[in-house]
Scaffold this active site. Sequence first.
Site, PDB file in Angstrom:
ATOM      1  N   LYS A 155       1.053  69.175  52.048  1.00  0.00           N
ATOM      2  CA  LYS A 155       2.444  68.727  51.880  1.00  0.00           C
ATOM      3  C   LYS A 155       3.334  69.860  52.408  1.00  0.00           C
ATOM      4  O   LYS A 155       3.876  70.662  51.651  1.00  0.00           O
ATOM      5  CB  LYS A 155       2.693  68.411  50.404  1.00  0.00           C
ATOM      6  CG  LYS A 155       3.832  67.453  50.180  1.00  0.00           C
ATOM      7  CD  LYS A 155       3.817  66.914  48.764  1.00  0.00           C
ATOM      8  CE  LYS A 155       5.170  66.341  48.357  1.00  0.00           C
ATOM      9  NZ  LYS A 155       5.647  65.222  49.161  1.00  0.00           N
TER      10      LYS A 155
HETATM   11  N1  PMP Z   1       2.759  60.423  51.602  1.00  0.00           N
HETATM   12  C1  PMP Z   1       3.742  61.289  51.852  1.00  0.00           C
HETATM   13  C2  PMP Z   1       4.030  61.693  53.246  1.00  0.00           C
HETATM   14  C3  PMP Z   1       4.507  61.794  50.794  1.00  0.00           C
HETATM   15  O1  PMP Z   1       5.504  62.657  51.021  1.00  0.00           O
HETATM   16  C4  PMP Z   1       4.220  61.366  49.474  1.00  0.00           C
HETATM   17  C5  PMP Z   1       5.039  61.872  48.321  1.00  0.00           C
HETATM   18  N2  PMP Z   1       4.530  63.076  47.808  1.00  0.00           N
HETATM   19  C6  PMP Z   1       3.163  60.477  49.271  1.00  0.00           C
HETATM   20  C7  PMP Z   1       2.455  60.025  50.373  1.00  0.00           C
HETATM   21  C8  PMP Z   1       2.754  60.050  47.903  1.00  0.00           C
HETATM   22  O2  PMP Z   1       2.075  61.098  47.279  1.00  0.00           O
HETATM   23  P1  PMP Z   1       2.067  61.294  45.708  1.00  0.00           P
HETATM   24  O3  PMP Z   1       1.570  60.041  45.122  1.00  0.00           O
HETATM   25  O4  PMP Z   1       1.166  62.424  45.482  1.00  0.00           O
HETATM   26  O5  PMP Z   1       3.467  61.582  45.303  1.00  0.00           O
END
Ligand code: PMP
Length: 306
Positions: A155
């Site tokens: 991320k």
């Molecule tokens: N994909 C991306 C590109 C994101 O930024 C997010 C948000 N964090 C998600 C998927 C979903 O991830 P999560 O369920 O861990 O929040």
Amino acid sequence: MTKYAFFRGQIVPIEQAKISIMNHAFNYGTGCFEGIRAYWNEQEEQLYVFQMAPHYERLLRSCRLLMISLPYSVEKLGELTVELLRREGFREDAYVRPIAYKASEVIGVRLHNLEDDLAMFAVPFGKYIEKEEGADAAVSSWRRVDDNAVPARGKITGSYVNAAFSKTEAVLNGFDEAIVLTQDGHVSEGSAENFFLVRDGKLITPPVTENILEGITRTIIIQLAREDLGLTVEERPIDRTELYVADEAFFCGTGVQVAAIAHIDRRPVGTGKLGPVVKQIRDLYFAVVRGQVPKYKACCTPVYPK
Ligand code: PMP
């Protein structure tokens, strides 16, 4: 309103949490972050942080990709989060943003030989997509960043330029959200959320090798679907045209939670209304995150002492 931040090793008033314009991450996108939700449970008068450990495990994995070393364990990061939220005293849903970054104030693009730091703040937070009953999505003309360019599994702050391109294109064209394809044309995910579709009662989502963020929500939804709702879940590549023949579809993520998709490229998904499978998943998810399902209570970390 946000009053505090964790910055340079301590909790300080938010006004004091400032970085220089020379900051490496500001110049080159060399940071990584998390988005964590805390849910207010009115009955228990408790604020529950949802899935804290998995978020911090992922943050430390993103740090490994960027060669950021933090002097904090997953447990310590959790303690810092609880302390920050307690100081804020939120009695409503909130969103926590920890960010690990290259803190050196130097010119020069690289990952090595730089100072690392961690900052964290929290804000009150409600819905993310207003039309949770059914968003209008469009296949983006932008492609998802590739693992060999900017790894989506991390991320990484810099990679969110890719998300911003696709989100803004979708919104400027009158849609709520983008569905982004990989370089070879398979469905990857939304601009900042993972993607599922339903065909013949089966849940289908792209595997982690399709340049997705390995979503925490995605993982728990797979578990809820299999263990609690008795659904079959397939992780496999999804063709673009499967979007047009799906019975139901939804986005999921910490921010978006579970958001049904009503239309894709102006075509109705199934009936074009919230479908039964997505509704089941959504209702269960919302109960789980607020600490109302005993089996998943351990995923919810209480902020306030009882
Ligand atoms: N994909 C991306 C590109 C994101 O930024 C997010 C948000 N964090 C998600 C998927 C979903 O991830 P999560 O369920 O861990 O929040």
